[in-house]
Design an enzyme around this catalytic site. Sequence first.
Site, PDB file in Angstrom:
ATOM      1  N   ASP A 125     -11.290   3.031   3.625  1.00 52.40           N
ATOM      2  CA  ASP A 125     -11.707   1.239   3.986  1.00 52.40           C
ATOM      3  C   ASP A 125     -13.524   0.935   3.470  1.00 52.40           C
ATOM      4  OD1 ASP A 125      -9.625  -0.964   3.569  1.00 52.40           O
ATOM      5  OD2 ASP A 125      -9.684  -0.585   5.708  1.00 52.40           O
ATOM      6  N   GLN A 157      -4.954  -1.785   9.665  1.00 49.70           N
ATOM      7  CA  GLN A 157      -5.369  -2.794   8.810  1.00 49.70           C
ATOM      8  C   GLN A 157      -5.243  -3.894   9.796  1.00 49.70           C
ATOM      9  OE1 GLN A 157      -3.836  -3.457   5.804  1.00 49.70           O
ATOM     10  NE2 GLN A 157      -4.052  -5.580   6.004  1.00 49.70           N
ATOM     11  N   LYS A 211       0.415  -1.440   0.123  1.00 50.43           N
ATOM     12  CA  LYS A 211       0.088   0.045   0.014  1.00 50.43           C
ATOM     13  C   LYS A 211       1.030   1.315  -0.443  1.00 50.43           C
ATOM     14  CE  LYS A 211      -3.391  -2.261   2.126  1.00 50.43           C
ATOM     15  NZ  LYS A 211      -4.244  -2.440   4.003  1.00 50.43           N
TER      16      LYS A 211
HETATM   17  N1  GUN Z   1      -6.982  -6.940   6.264  1.00 55.06           N
HETATM   18  C1  GUN Z   1      -7.354  -7.643   4.657  1.00 55.06           C
HETATM   19  N2  GUN Z   1      -7.939  -6.686   3.402  1.00 55.06           N
HETATM   20  C2  GUN Z   1      -8.299  -5.778   4.165  1.00 55.06           C
HETATM   21  C3  GUN Z   1      -8.578  -4.609   4.123  1.00 55.06           C
HETATM   22  O1  GUN Z   1     -10.104  -4.275   2.503  1.00 55.06           O
HETATM   23  N3  GUN Z   1      -8.797  -3.094   5.246  1.00 55.06           N
HETATM   24  C4  GUN Z   1      -8.215  -3.711   6.037  1.00 55.06           C
HETATM   25  N4  GUN Z   1      -8.365  -2.030   7.145  1.00 55.06           N
HETATM   26  N5  GUN Z   1      -7.400  -4.554   6.125  1.00 55.06           N
HETATM   27  C5  GUN Z   1      -7.647  -5.801   4.974  1.00 55.06           C
END
Ligand code: GUN
Length: 296
Positions: A120, A97, A53
């Site tokens: 998100d 996360q 990311k």
């Molecule tokens: N962990 C796995 N996929 C995601 C996601 O799309 N967003 C977040 N915040 N954590 C994750």
Amino acid sequence: MARIIDGKAFAEGLRGRIAGHVARIARDHGITPGLAVVLVGEDPASQVYVRNKARQTVAAGMASFEHRLPADVPADRLMALIDRLNADPAVHGILVQLPLPRHLDATMVINAIDPAKDVDGFHTTNVGRLHTGQPAMVPCTPLGCLMLLRHHLGDLSGAEAVVVGRSNIVGRPMAALLLQDNATVTIAHSRSRDLAATCRRADILVAAVGRPGMIGAGHVRPGATVIDVGINRVDDGAGGTRLVGDVDFDAVAPIAGAITPVPGGVGPMTIACLLANTLTACCRRHGLPEPADLAA
Ligand code: GUN
């Protein structure tokens, strides 16, 4: 044989368009979109996601802020960090996360994020907005699936869509997005009776259950568009591992009209859509027009 939906190439194109918008906003308004990612603990898969990311955020010309906290961080310290990020004008998007260590209440933590910065789309306010047809931040993976579907099928009006899986991250928001695009939507799940028969009704079949290869030839109507959200690591029979989806690709590809591969299908769309959401949040914050090619 099905057309292969190349999510990797589509995501690259999307990231290129985002970088173009970011450069224009910097030039015309002196604003740099910023994304803050919070990682609690040292889960290896999460560390890989967070690194990717950050790399792609910077490559798109945005500012990346990374906050790492120890696995045993007290809830009040994490909440204080979220308060600071909510108040920071350089931060347009905040992502915590998941999964979080068990002593932390993920719903409480997510709902502490300013909904306008919730890139998100997990905040209860954004979930409610999406399901009532109001402008919302939309979860990244289903947004990516929707973009691929629109690109390959055009108008989704009247299509029979079946979403297998009812998670808050994929299944439920995917169903809401398909409904918003005027598809006829069914959500199937582990308790559904005769799953195969339900899936065979679908013009659009989205598999998001996390069970390797569970969608087989008997689940797919000839010519259907199959979107495989699963990312499952399985034994490769040679002492290593490989990634497979929820769809048995070799069995389904000869029947489907179009199909996303794993890897290289939906996966690359998730981070590209996170960048799109960060740019959208930045535009909304500053009253700039939202790029029409990014939002749901
Ligand atoms: N962990 C796995 N996929 C995601 C996601 O799309 N967003 C977040 N915040 N954590 C994750």
